[in-house]
Motif scaffolding. Structure first.
Motif, short mmCIF file in Angstrom:
data_model
loop_
_atom_site.label_atom_id
_atom_site.label_comp_id
_atom_site.label_asym_id
_atom_site.label_seq_id
_atom_site.Cartn_x
_atom_site.Cartn_y
_atom_site.Cartn_z
N ARG B 50 0.84 -1.20 0.00
CA ARG B 50 0.00 0.00 0.00
C ARG B 50 0.88 1.25 0.00
O ARG B 50 1.88 1.32 0.72
CB ARG B 50 -0.89 0.00 1.24
CG ARG B 50 -1.94 1.13 1.24
CD ARG B 50 -2.68 1.26 2.57
NE ARG B 50 -3.35 0.06 3.01
CZ ARG B 50 -4.56 -0.34 2.59
NH1 ARG B 50 -5.23 0.39 1.72
NH2 ARG B 50 -5.09 -1.46 3.05
N CYS B 51 0.50 2.21 -0.84
CA CYS B 51 1.18 3.51 -0.82
C CYS B 51 0.71 4.28 0.40
O CYS B 51 -0.50 4.45 0.59
CB CYS B 51 0.88 4.29 -2.10
SG CYS B 51 1.49 6.00 -2.02
N PRO B 52 1.64 4.76 1.22
CA PRO B 52 1.22 5.46 2.44
C PRO B 52 0.59 6.82 2.15
O PRO B 52 -0.06 7.38 3.02
CB PRO B 52 2.53 5.62 3.22
CG PRO B 52 3.61 5.55 2.20
CD PRO B 52 3.09 4.64 1.10
N VAL B 53 0.76 7.32 0.93
CA VAL B 53 0.22 8.65 0.62
C VAL B 53 -1.17 8.54 0.00
O VAL B 53 -2.15 9.07 0.53
CB VAL B 53 1.18 9.43 -0.31
CG1 VAL B 53 0.59 10.79 -0.67
CG2 VAL B 53 2.54 9.58 0.34
N CYS B 54 -1.29 7.82 -1.12
CA CYS B 54 -2.59 7.77 -1.80
C CYS B 54 -3.39 6.52 -1.41
O CYS B 54 -4.53 6.37 -1.85
CB CYS B 54 -2.41 7.81 -3.32
SG CYS B 54 -1.61 6.35 -4.00
N THR B 55 -2.81 5.63 -0.61
CA THR B 55 -3.43 4.42 -0.05
C THR B 55 -3.75 3.35 -1.11
O THR B 55 -4.38 2.35 -0.79
CB THR B 55 -4.71 4.71 0.78
OG1 THR B 55 -5.79 5.03 -0.09
CG2 THR B 55 -4.47 5.84 1.77
N ALA B 64 8.41 2.52 -5.80
CA ALA B 64 7.87 3.88 -5.76
C ALA B 64 6.47 3.86 -6.35
O ALA B 64 6.25 3.24 -7.39
CB ALA B 64 8.76 4.85 -6.52
N CYS B 65 5.55 4.54 -5.70
CA CYS B 65 4.21 4.75 -6.26
C CYS B 65 4.37 5.78 -7.39
O CYS B 65 4.93 6.85 -7.16
CB CYS B 65 3.27 5.28 -5.18
SG CYS B 65 1.71 5.91 -5.85
N PRO B 66 3.92 5.47 -8.60
CA PRO B 66 4.15 6.39 -9.72
C PRO B 66 3.41 7.72 -9.59
O PRO B 66 3.74 8.66 -10.31
CB PRO B 66 3.66 5.61 -10.95
CG PRO B 66 2.87 4.48 -10.42
CD PRO B 66 3.30 4.22 -9.02
N THR B 67 2.47 7.81 -8.68
CA THR B 67 1.79 9.08 -8.45
C THR B 67 2.45 9.88 -7.33
O THR B 67 2.45 11.11 -7.37
CB THR B 67 0.31 8.83 -8.09
OG1 THR B 67 -0.27 7.98 -9.08
CG2 THR B 67 -0.48 10.12 -8.04
N CYS B 68 2.99 9.18 -6.35
CA CYS B 68 3.48 9.86 -5.14
C CYS B 68 5.00 9.82 -5.01
O CYS B 68 5.57 10.63 -4.26
CB CYS B 68 2.85 9.22 -3.91
SG CYS B 68 1.04 9.12 -4.03
N GLY B 69 5.67 8.89 -5.67
CA GLY B 69 7.14 8.83 -5.62
C GLY B 69 7.69 8.24 -4.34
O GLY B 69 8.90 8.27 -4.13
ZN LIG Z 1 0.67 6.83 -3.97
#
Ligand SMILES: [Zn+2]
Lengths: 372, 172
Positions: B50-55, B64-69
């Motif tokens: 899970r991305c901690p920023v966009c979940t 790396a989440c391609p939206t949040c890095g």
């Molecule tokens: Zn993200």
């Protein structure tokens, strides 16, 4: 010309074999660290560019896989060079000259450990005459070293002195890979690897990554107290065919230096970062740049025992850590980081690419002298 | 050089090909994130990050989440059943084909994940393939499990009614 400065530099410690991290995992931490130093969010970056080589990783479009680290969604303005990241920095500098964007992020990564680096580097040679011979990078460098020794302008002791100085400097660089101190006599007692080169004359095989942030004019001044301004930058190339070159000289370095403002009449430098993967190449580069190869001390060998002239490769240079596609950009980043920290006001940084110093880039960096 | 050399060169057949064989061997590193996904498959589990920023929950976890890095690395176990978001029917035989054609390749949004994975569906006629089908993993026998998506032989219909389009519209 628009004033453009290096305002941040981050790197991973170079290691012989990183079995934990793939591309994006190498790039993400250095990008994050460099942007944090610059006080920039990923969304604020005007232009992004990377330097890497798919041959090292053994898969096509590996640089696309690494892009996640810079958050390319929604879409960003991005470019890539299949070269050392120093050339990516050059493109970013040129891009900032257009005037419509003020910041650029450059990153480079290389995992030489995945393949057999000597075999991989054969592929950069011409496919008809040299590649079929399997002429590997160390053998070609040894031919160059032999030519230099035969010219009478260097001897094996001076090569060892370059290696010894690199190791002494690298001991203070936590990102360097080869950090054990060795004295010149000790090094000369080692057997040849490919004569006349010994192991210490050749770079280690390294995995690594680094990132640099550029900013223009007032944006740079606002973001950091002491930007490392790019006062000149230029790169030149020599013929691909090694037989067409005098391997003991580097006219492309001299020409790039002259155009970057580091010619014979240039003001002195406080420090110099040279991308010389092999010990003898440092001597060839210093010759081309008009930097004395002899530091004026009693033994006549520049081994860091004092003397005049700029500090050469205070990071330890590429003899201490040589992640392919990274080590050139690292020279620019190391030089800038030292200026930003107040260790000098004027630096020369150099990057090379191709066999036997085929391509060379020279960059002159200066700070305004503000408090570090 | 003899005087007749130019003539010889003029009459010789042109060189049209130089064989130049290249073989390079690599040992690929899966990396921390992909390794966590592969190891779980050997354990009959499907674990994403899970991305901690966009979940968003990625399969596999990503460096790396391609939206949040930022690394999408908070471990999340997802179901081994899910919804077919798109499909195609392979009718052309090729060397690496897993089955004789025709067969159905699908993108499956596993329950609990935000990214579909790609796999095969067996047990239906190609003309029955459709978006929204609910499918269930058919794992290999315990002694054949390994750190590979091949630990799942294929997916089959789960017997549930098809999912409404709105439930997966944001995951196409
Ligand atoms: Zn993200």
């Amino acid at each position: 010309m628009r004033d453009v400065a290096i305002i941040a530099f981050a790197q991973l410690p170079a290691v012989r074999r990183d079995t934990e991290r793939e591309e994006v995992e190498l790039v993400q931490p250095v990008v994050t660290a460099a942007l944090a130093q610059a006080g920039l969010d990923r969304r604020d970056v005007g232009f992004t560019i990377s330097g890497s080589c798919d041959y090292l990783l053994g898969r096509p479009f590996s640089f696309v896989a690494a892009l996640d680290a810079v958050a390319p969604w929604p879409p960003i303005a991005e470019s890539h060079v299949e070269m050392d990241g120093a050339w990516a920095l050059y493109e970013a500098w040129a891009r900032l000259q257009c005037g419509d964007v003020d910041t650029a992020l450059i990153y480079a990564y290389g995992k030489s450990s995945l393949g057999e680096l000597p075999d991989v580097l054969v592929q950069q040679l011409d496919p008809y005459y040299l590649a079929p011979l399997g002429a590997d990078a160390i053998s070609l460098a040894a031919l160059q070293a032999r030519a230099l020794l035969d010219s009478g302008r260097a001897d094996e002791r001076r090569l060892a002195a370059v290696a010894a100085r690199s190791r002494r400097a690298a001991a203070a660089n936590p990102c360097a890979q080869r950090r054990s101190r060795r004295e010149v006599d000790e090094l000369l007692a080692e057997p040849y690897l490919v004569a006349p080169l010994r192991k210490h004359d050749c770079p280690p095989i390294s995995d690594g990554a680094c990132a640099v942030v550029l900013a223009a004019g007032d944006v740079a001044r606002r973001l950091v107290p002491r930007p490392a301004w790019i006062r000149g930058i230029d790169h030149r190339i020599e013929p691909h065919q090694l037989g067409h070159r005098d391997l003991t000289r580097s006219p492309s370095t001299a020409e790039a230096a002259a155009r970057a403002g580091a010619g014979p009449d240039a003001a002195p430098f406080d420090l110099v970062e040279l991308h010389a993967p092999f010990s003898h190449q440092e001597l060839i580069l210093r010759d081309a740049l008009g930097l004395p190869t002899d530091d004026g001390t009693a033994d006549g060998i520049d081994d860091g025992d004092g003397g005049d002239g700029p500090a050469i490769n205070p990071s330890g240079g590429a003899l201490a850590a040589n992640p392919m596609m990274v080590a050139g950009l690292t020279r620019l980043g190391e030089a800038a980081a030292r200026l930003m920290a107040g260790d000098g006001r004027r630096a020369l940084a150099h990057a090379t690419s191709g066999p036997c110093l085929q391509q060379n880039l020279v960059c002159v960096l200066e700070t305004d002298g503000g408090a570090p | 050089m003899s005087d007749d050399a130019p003539d010889a060169a003029a009459t010789a057949a042109p060189v049209t090909m130089v064989p130049s064989h290249v073989r390079l061997t690599y040992t690929v590193t899966a990396g921390r994130h992909l390794s966590s996904y592969l190891r779980a498959l050997a354990d009959r589990r499907i674990v994403g990050g899970r991305c901690p920023v966009c979940t968003k929950v990625y399969l596999p976890a990503r460096g790396a989440c391609p939206t949040c890095g930022v690394p999408a690395d908070q471990p999340v176990e997802v179901a081994d059943r899910g919804t077919v978001t798109t499909f195609c029917v392979i009718r052309i035989p090729f060397e690496a084909a897993p089955f004789p054609p025709p067969y159905v390749a699908v993108a499956i949004l596993l329950d609990g994940a935000d990214m579909p994975i790609f796999h095969l569906v067996r047990g239906i006629a190609p003309e029955e393939a459709r978006m929204g089908m609910r499918v269930q993993a058919r794992w290999v026998a315990d002694d054949q499990l390994g750190p590979t998506l091949a630990s799942i032989r294929w997916f089959e219909l789960s017997g549930e009614p098809d999912a409404a389009y709105e439930t997966y519209a944001n995951h196409l």
